[in-house]
Design a protein around this motif. Structure first.
Motif, PDB file in Angstrom:
ATOM      1  N   ARG A 173      13.718 -14.775  -7.421  1.00 54.14           N
ATOM      2  CA  ARG A 173      13.779 -13.327  -7.410  1.00 54.14           C
ATOM      3  C   ARG A 173      14.560 -12.865  -6.188  1.00 54.14           C
ATOM      4  O   ARG A 173      14.359 -13.378  -5.090  1.00 54.14           O
ATOM      5  N   GLU A 174      15.453 -11.890  -6.374  1.00 54.47           N
ATOM      6  CA  GLU A 174      16.262 -11.390  -5.271  1.00 54.47           C
ATOM      7  C   GLU A 174      16.171  -9.880  -5.170  1.00 54.47           C
ATOM      8  O   GLU A 174      16.033  -9.177  -6.184  1.00 54.47           O
ATOM      9  N   LEU A 175      16.276  -9.409  -3.934  1.00 59.19           N
ATOM     10  CA  LEU A 175      16.254  -7.973  -3.694  1.00 59.19           C
ATOM     11  C   LEU A 175      17.578  -7.361  -4.147  1.00 59.19           C
ATOM     12  O   LEU A 175      18.646  -7.857  -3.798  1.00 59.19           O
ATOM     13  N   VAL A 176      17.491  -6.269  -4.885  1.00 61.68           N
ATOM     14  CA  VAL A 176      18.681  -5.568  -5.361  1.00 61.68           C
ATOM     15  C   VAL A 176      18.934  -4.314  -4.526  1.00 61.68           C
ATOM     16  O   VAL A 176      20.046  -4.085  -4.043  1.00 61.68           O
ATOM     17  N   ALA A 177      17.901  -3.489  -4.363  1.00 65.17           N
ATOM     18  CA  ALA A 177      18.073  -2.225  -3.645  1.00 65.17           C
ATOM     19  C   ALA A 177      16.728  -1.773  -3.101  1.00 65.17           C
ATOM     20  O   ALA A 177      15.682  -2.061  -3.690  1.00 65.17           O
ATOM     21  N   GLN A 178      16.789  -1.064  -1.966  1.00 66.58           N
ATOM     22  CA  GLN A 178      15.593  -0.522  -1.348  1.00 66.58           C
ATOM     23  C   GLN A 178      15.802   0.946  -1.016  1.00 66.58           C
ATOM     24  O   GLN A 178      16.918   1.370  -0.722  1.00 66.58           O
ATOM     25  N   LEU A 179      14.682   1.679  -1.021  1.00 64.73           N
ATOM     26  CA  LEU A 179      14.714   3.100  -0.693  1.00 64.73           C
ATOM     27  C   LEU A 179      13.561   3.401   0.242  1.00 64.73           C
ATOM     28  O   LEU A 179      12.397   3.209  -0.138  1.00 64.73           O
ATOM     29  N   GLY A 180      13.880   3.814   1.474  1.00 60.49           N
ATOM     30  CA  GLY A 180      12.850   4.144   2.432  1.00 60.49           C
ATOM     31  C   GLY A 180      12.299   5.540   2.191  1.00 60.49           C
ATOM     32  O   GLY A 180      12.904   6.358   1.487  1.00 60.49           O
ATOM     33  N   LYS A 234       5.711  -0.472  -1.342  1.00 57.16           N
ATOM     34  CA  LYS A 234       4.951  -0.979  -0.204  1.00 57.16           C
ATOM     35  C   LYS A 234       4.083   0.142   0.354  1.00 57.16           C
ATOM     36  O   LYS A 234       4.574   1.211   0.697  1.00 57.16           O
ATOM     37  N   LEU A 235       2.794  -0.141   0.415  1.00 57.76           N
ATOM     38  CA  LEU A 235       1.825   0.816   0.942  1.00 57.76           C
ATOM     39  C   LEU A 235       0.999   0.078   1.980  1.00 57.76           C
ATOM     40  O   LEU A 235       0.267  -0.859   1.630  1.00 57.76           O
ATOM     41  N   ALA A 236       1.155   0.484   3.228  1.00 59.57           N
ATOM     42  CA  ALA A 236       0.523  -0.223   4.351  1.00 59.57           C
ATOM     43  C   ALA A 236       1.013  -1.671   4.326  1.00 59.57           C
ATOM     44  O   ALA A 236       2.207  -1.921   4.322  1.00 59.57           O
ATOM     45  N   LEU A 237       0.117  -2.628   4.263  1.00 59.80           N
ATOM     46  CA  LEU A 237       0.514  -4.036   4.287  1.00 59.80           C
ATOM     47  C   LEU A 237       0.629  -4.634   2.886  1.00 59.80           C
ATOM     48  O   LEU A 237       0.928  -5.821   2.744  1.00 59.80           O
ATOM     49  N   LEU A 238       0.396  -3.829   1.860  1.00 60.14           N
ATOM     50  CA  LEU A 238       0.383  -4.346   0.505  1.00 60.14           C
ATOM     51  C   LEU A 238       1.664  -3.994  -0.233  1.00 60.14           C
ATOM     52  O   LEU A 238       2.265  -2.955  -0.006  1.00 60.14           O
ATOM     53  N   LYS A 239       2.062  -4.865  -1.132  1.00 63.86           N
ATOM     54  CA  LYS A 239       3.219  -4.635  -1.987  1.00 63.86           C
ATOM     55  C   LYS A 239       2.737  -4.672  -3.439  1.00 63.86           C
ATOM     56  O   LYS A 239       2.086  -5.623  -3.863  1.00 63.86           O
ATOM     57  N   TYR A 240       3.071  -3.636  -4.160  1.00 61.91           N
ATOM     58  CA  TYR A 240       2.685  -3.521  -5.567  1.00 61.91           C
ATOM     59  C   TYR A 240       3.913  -3.710  -6.440  1.00 61.91           C
ATOM     60  O   TYR A 240       5.022  -3.321  -6.065  1.00 61.91           O
ATOM     61  N   TRP A 241       3.694  -4.281  -7.635  1.00 57.92           N
ATOM     62  CA  TRP A 241       4.793  -4.619  -8.537  1.00 57.92           C
ATOM     63  C   TRP A 241       4.577  -4.029  -9.918  1.00 57.92           C
ATOM     64  O   TRP A 241       3.448  -3.909 -10.388  1.00 57.92           O
ATOM     65  N   GLY A 242       5.688  -3.714 -10.565  1.00 62.19           N
ATOM     66  CA  GLY A 242       5.650  -3.371 -11.966  1.00 62.19           C
ATOM     67  C   GLY A 242       5.707  -4.619 -12.809  1.00 62.19           C
ATOM     68  O   GLY A 242       5.808  -5.740 -12.294  1.00 62.19           O
ATOM     69  N   GLN A 243       5.688  -4.427 -14.121  1.00 59.78           N
ATOM     70  CA  GLN A 243       5.631  -5.569 -15.038  1.00 59.78           C
ATOM     71  C   GLN A 243       6.999  -6.155 -15.336  1.00 59.78           C
ATOM     72  O   GLN A 243       7.098  -7.257 -15.872  1.00 59.78           O
ATOM     73  N   GLY A 244       8.051  -5.431 -14.973  1.00 58.30           N
ATOM     74  CA  GLY A 244       9.408  -5.919 -15.192  1.00 58.30           C
ATOM     75  C   GLY A 244      10.026  -5.372 -16.463  1.00 58.30           C
ATOM     76  O   GLY A 244       9.328  -5.086 -17.439  1.00 58.30           O
ATOM     77  N   MET A 251      10.197   1.564  -1.289  1.00 58.53           N
ATOM     78  CA  MET A 251      10.237   1.213  -2.716  1.00 58.53           C
ATOM     79  C   MET A 251      11.569   0.525  -2.994  1.00 58.53           C
ATOM     80  O   MET A 251      12.518   0.656  -2.225  1.00 58.53           O
ATOM     81  N   GLY A 252      11.600  -0.192  -4.091  1.00 59.03           N
ATOM     82  CA  GLY A 252      12.857  -0.858  -4.389  1.00 59.03           C
ATOM     83  C   GLY A 252      12.816  -1.624  -5.684  1.00 59.03           C
ATOM     84  O   GLY A 252      11.841  -1.532  -6.455  1.00 59.03           O
ATOM     85  N   TRP A 253      13.875  -2.378  -5.887  1.00 61.48           N
ATOM     86  CA  TRP A 253      14.038  -3.174  -7.096  1.00 61.48           C
ATOM     87  C   TRP A 253      14.420  -4.605  -6.726  1.00 61.48           C
ATOM     88  O   TRP A 253      15.294  -4.820  -5.882  1.00 61.48           O
ATOM     89  N   TYR A 254      13.770  -5.531  -7.385  1.00 66.70           N
ATOM     90  CA  TYR A 254      14.147  -6.932  -7.340  1.00 66.70           C
ATOM     91  C   TYR A 254      14.591  -7.319  -8.744  1.00 66.70           C
ATOM     92  O   TYR A 254      14.276  -6.638  -9.719  1.00 66.70           O
ATOM     93  N   ARG A 255      15.297  -8.405  -8.835  1.00 66.40           N
ATOM     94  CA  ARG A 255      15.621  -8.956 -10.150  1.00 66.40           C
ATOM     95  C   ARG A 255      15.507 -10.474 -10.101  1.00 66.40           C
ATOM     96  O   ARG A 255      15.657 -11.095  -9.047  1.00 66.40           O
TER      97      ARG A 255
END
Length: 115
Positions: A45-52, A98-108, A34-38
């Motif tokens: 869009r750039e990656l800000v932080a990730q959490l495994g 990220k779940l399996a090969l899919l990436k899900y997004w929030g609305q921002g 999981m993580g955050w982009y901005r």
């Protein structure tokens, strides 16, 4: 399916703090990352932080020492604590999972840092 809902954005002065939340619902078992982009105006869009899933974290250089990513499993919520905010932190922040090969997004959620 995984649903993500962000909250916590807003307007803050330079040097201030905000905490973003990302609440997870749906099929959340098995999320590996999981993580955050901005995305700032006119920029990619750039990656800000990730959490495994094991608790490992990764931050982009510009936020190291100022931002912290963590999760509360009991609340099914991931957080981004943002301190010492700068004008260049302004943008729309998106959480993802990220779940399996899919990436899900929030609305921002919009974060605006005024100088």
């Amino acid at each position: 399916q995984v649903q993500l809902v962000e909250s916590g954005g807003g307007l803050v002065q330079t040097g201030g703090s905000l905490r973003l939340s990302c609440t997870v619902s749906g099929r959340s078992f098995g999320i590996s990352l999981m993580g955050w982009y901005r995305q700032a105006p006119g920029k990619q869009r750039e990656l800000v932080a990730q959490l495994g899933s094991g608790g490992s974290t990764n931050y982009t250089d510009s936020v190291k020492g100022r931002f912290a990513i963590f999760r509360d499993n009991a609340k099914s919520t991931m957080y981004l604590q943002m301190n010492s905010l700068k004008a260049e932190d302004t943008g729309v922040y998106y959480c993802y999972a990220k779940l399996a090969l899919l990436k899900y997004w929030g609305q921002g959620t919009q974060v605006t840092v005024s100088s």
